[in-house]
Write an enzyme that holds these catalytic residues in place. Structure first.
Site, PDB file in Angstrom:
ATOM      1  N   HIS A 137       0.687  -1.118  -0.206  1.00  0.00           N
ATOM      2  CA  HIS A 137       0.024  -0.073   0.312  1.00  0.00           C
ATOM      3  C   HIS A 137       1.025   1.349  -0.240  1.00  0.00           C
ATOM      4  O   HIS A 137       2.746   1.261   0.239  1.00  0.00           O
ATOM      5  CB  HIS A 137      -0.935  -0.141   1.121  1.00  0.00           C
ATOM      6  CG  HIS A 137      -0.669   0.515   2.519  1.00  0.00           C
ATOM      7  ND1 HIS A 137      -0.450  -1.041   3.520  1.00  0.00           N
ATOM      8  CD2 HIS A 137      -0.746   1.047   3.391  1.00  0.00           C
ATOM      9  CE1 HIS A 137       0.409  -0.612   4.811  1.00  0.00           C
ATOM     10  NE2 HIS A 137       0.416   0.891   4.253  1.00  0.00           N
TER      11      HIS A 137
ATOM     12  N   HIS B 189       1.466   4.036   1.403  1.00  0.00           N
ATOM     13  CA  HIS B 189       1.801   4.873   3.466  1.00  0.00           C
ATOM     14  C   HIS B 189       3.477   4.697   3.067  1.00  0.00           C
ATOM     15  O   HIS B 189       3.998   3.819   2.341  1.00  0.00           O
ATOM     16  CB  HIS B 189       1.346   3.921   3.894  1.00  0.00           C
ATOM     17  CG  HIS B 189      -0.371   4.174   4.275  1.00  0.00           C
ATOM     18  ND1 HIS B 189      -1.370   3.257   5.565  1.00  0.00           N
ATOM     19  CD2 HIS B 189      -0.542   5.413   3.820  1.00  0.00           C
ATOM     20  CE1 HIS B 189      -1.704   3.938   4.997  1.00  0.00           C
ATOM     21  NE2 HIS B 189      -1.891   4.963   4.082  1.00  0.00           N
TER      22      HIS B 189
ATOM     23  N   ASP C  69       5.461   4.288   5.319  1.00  0.00           N
ATOM     24  CA  ASP C  69       6.659   3.060   5.785  1.00  0.00           C
ATOM     25  C   ASP C  69       6.782   2.112   4.679  1.00  0.00           C
ATOM     26  O   ASP C  69       7.801   0.927   4.581  1.00  0.00           O
ATOM     27  CB  ASP C  69       6.404   2.871   6.919  1.00  0.00           C
ATOM     28  CG  ASP C  69       4.887   2.587   7.232  1.00  0.00           C
ATOM     29  OD1 ASP C  69       3.799   2.970   5.875  1.00  0.00           O
ATOM     30  OD2 ASP C  69       3.687   1.314   7.659  1.00  0.00           O
ATOM     31  N   HIS C  70       6.211   1.827   3.624  1.00  0.00           N
ATOM     32  CA  HIS C  70       5.689   0.168   2.356  1.00  0.00           C
ATOM     33  C   HIS C  70       6.975   1.892   1.137  1.00  0.00           C
ATOM     34  O   HIS C  70       7.219   0.752   0.955  1.00  0.00           O
ATOM     35  CB  HIS C  70       4.849   0.460   2.734  1.00  0.00           C
ATOM     36  CG  HIS C  70       4.776  -0.338   4.123  1.00  0.00           C
ATOM     37  ND1 HIS C  70       5.310  -1.592   4.654  1.00  0.00           N
ATOM     38  CD2 HIS C  70       3.573   0.077   5.104  1.00  0.00           C
ATOM     39  CE1 HIS C  70       3.962  -1.602   5.474  1.00  0.00           C
ATOM     40  NE2 HIS C  70       3.163  -0.459   6.254  1.00  0.00           N
TER      41      HIS C  70
ATOM     42  N   HIS D 291      -7.366  -1.545   5.171  1.00  0.00           N
ATOM     43  CA  HIS D 291      -5.769  -0.804   5.469  1.00  0.00           C
ATOM     44  C   HIS D 291      -5.896   0.650   4.705  1.00  0.00           C
ATOM     45  O   HIS D 291      -5.699   1.331   5.503  1.00  0.00           O
ATOM     46  CB  HIS D 291      -4.930  -1.208   5.939  1.00  0.00           C
ATOM     47  CG  HIS D 291      -3.684  -1.000   6.436  1.00  0.00           C
ATOM     48  ND1 HIS D 291      -3.819  -0.610   7.933  1.00  0.00           N
ATOM     49  CD2 HIS D 291      -2.664   0.086   5.844  1.00  0.00           C
ATOM     50  CE1 HIS D 291      -2.608   0.457   7.856  1.00  0.00           C
ATOM     51  NE2 HIS D 291      -1.793   0.835   7.045  1.00  0.00           N
TER      52      HIS D 291
ATOM     53  N   TYR E  83     -11.496  10.833  13.046  1.00  0.00           N
ATOM     54  CA  TYR E  83     -12.158   9.787  12.136  1.00  0.00           C
ATOM     55  C   TYR E  83     -13.058   9.142  12.798  1.00  0.00           C
ATOM     56  O   TYR E  83     -12.504   8.405  14.144  1.00  0.00           O
ATOM     57  CB  TYR E  83     -10.702   9.430  11.531  1.00  0.00           C
ATOM     58  CG  TYR E  83     -11.894   8.954   9.561  1.00  0.00           C
ATOM     59  CD1 TYR E  83     -11.173   9.450   8.955  1.00  0.00           C
ATOM     60  CD2 TYR E  83     -11.755   7.165  10.081  1.00  0.00           C
ATOM     61  CE1 TYR E  83     -11.926   8.998   8.035  1.00  0.00           C
ATOM     62  CE2 TYR E  83     -12.570   6.219   9.116  1.00  0.00           C
ATOM     63  CZ  TYR E  83     -12.535   7.649   7.948  1.00  0.00           C
ATOM     64  OH  TYR E  83     -13.733   6.037   6.562  1.00  0.00           O
TER      65      TYR E  83
ATOM     66  N   HIS F   1       4.252  -5.807   7.352  1.00  0.00           N
ATOM     67  CA  HIS F   1       5.191  -5.417   8.941  1.00  0.00           C
ATOM     68  C   HIS F   1       4.984  -7.410   9.120  1.00  0.00           C
ATOM     69  O   HIS F   1       4.138  -7.761   9.995  1.00  0.00           O
ATOM     70  CB  HIS F   1       3.563  -4.693   9.796  1.00  0.00           C
ATOM     71  CG  HIS F   1       3.514  -3.531   9.642  1.00  0.00           C
ATOM     72  ND1 HIS F   1       4.944  -2.730  10.052  1.00  0.00           N
ATOM     73  CD2 HIS F   1       2.819  -2.755   8.795  1.00  0.00           C
ATOM     74  CE1 HIS F   1       4.070  -1.300   9.654  1.00  0.00           C
ATOM     75  NE2 HIS F   1       3.322  -1.409   9.030  1.00  0.00           N
TER      76      HIS F   1
HETATM   77 ZN   LIG Z   1       0.182   1.496   6.459  1.00  0.00          ZN
END
Ligand SMILES: [Zn+2]
Length: 301
Positions: free
Chosen positions: A114, A116, A118-119, A192, A227, A258
């Site tokens: 995805h 984000h 961190d990836h 996610h 949210y 993760h």
């Molecule tokens: Zn994420």
């Protein structure tokens, strides 16, 4: 005093023979095993904590950090890399690919779980270093190309931007990226994030035992403060659809972006079975329970 040449050589030879053999050389674990990776990462699960590369199964290798996965699928016609981790991880991922004896320039496609940071934070640098093409589903592609988090992402506000990459192909559910004998299939699983994608591929070992690997995307539906999922029924439907699809993935070996989300390092260490056809279902069901709990707590507010 100067020793005659012959005496000097004999002395050197004697010293070499009588030098103790380092114990570490005998006891060193086989390089690039999952056990060695799990051992190196024991007590270290930081997103940029360096990890050695490891052979997972068949043509599939782990090349990420201790806390964030990057997966390399190799073939004679070129390789496929899924995820690169944080921007800071790009040199480590490249070094891990080289340490396994593969060439970064042979990576043909880079895919993502995805969008984000961190990836996908390392994606632009990895694309530059490998010359690979990038493929992604539409919601992920928009973020990868602009580098800006999507405003319809429940985590918007908490997400960092990333260096923009060039997306060469837009994927839809069921599309496969094919390189020689490699066929990695995209499954749209927006649990996610809006662009969440899970990947499956078949891999066979030297004894021609074949397994389906599922690199199932993060399944936890979390958000930035303020949210409420209950205010976004469309998003709730997407989460449920994503989890239903993850549960149904062909899944002999589950890998996750993760490692901690599916106890990957414990499984790599042999403390739990690596091959488990129910792993995706268990992973999705646990996420479904957490999401139901989140919705219930929102409706009490
Ligand atoms: Zn994420």
């Amino acid at each position: 005093m100067t020793l005659p040449l012959q005496t000097a050589l004999s002395a050197a030879l004697l010293a070499a023979i009588s030098a103790p053999i380092p114990a570490a050389a005998e006891a060193a674990p086989t390089p690039h095993t999952m056990e060695a990776l799990a051992k190196a990462c024991s007590g270290h699960d930081g997103w940029t904590d360096p990890a050695p590369p490891a052979h997972v199964f068949g043509n599939t290798w782990y090349v990420g950090t201790c806390g964030i996965s990057a997966v390399l699928i190799t073939g004679e016609k070129g390789h496929v890399l899924i995820d690169g981790g944080m921007a800071e991880a790009a040199p480590l991922v490249l070094a891990n690919i080289a340490a396994l004896g593969f060439k970064a320039r042979d990576v043909r496609w880079i895919l993502v779980s995805h969008e984000h940071f961190d990836h996908a934070g390392a994606l632009a640098e990895l694309q530059r270093a490998t010359g690979a093409k990038v493929a992604a589903v539409k919601p992920a592609a928009a973020v990868l190309e602009t580098g800006e988090p999507a405003s319809d992402d429940p985590q918007y506000g908490d997400l960092k931007g990333i260096a923009p990459a060039k997306v060469d192909r837009i994927l839809t559910d069921g599309d496969s990226i094919v390189v020689g004998a490699i066929a990695a299939t995209a499954h749209v699983t927006p649990a996610h994030s809006p662009g969440s994608t899970s990947w499956t591929w078949q891999t066979c070992d030297k004894a021609f035992a074949c397994r389906m690997i599922a690199y199932a995307d993060s399944a936890t539906a979390i958000s930035a403060g303020g949210y409420r999922f209950t205010d976004h029924p469309g998003r709730v439907a997407q989460v449920r659809e994503g989890l239903t699809r993850i549960a149904a993935l062909p899944c002999d070996i589950l890998l996750t972006p993760h490692p901690s989300a599916s106890a990957m390092m414990e499984r790599f260490a042999g403390k739990a079975p690596l091959i488990d056809a129910s792993a995706c279902r268990t992973y999705a069901q646990a996420a479904q329970q957490r999401f139901d709990g989140r919705l219930a707590s929102e409706s009490k507010d």
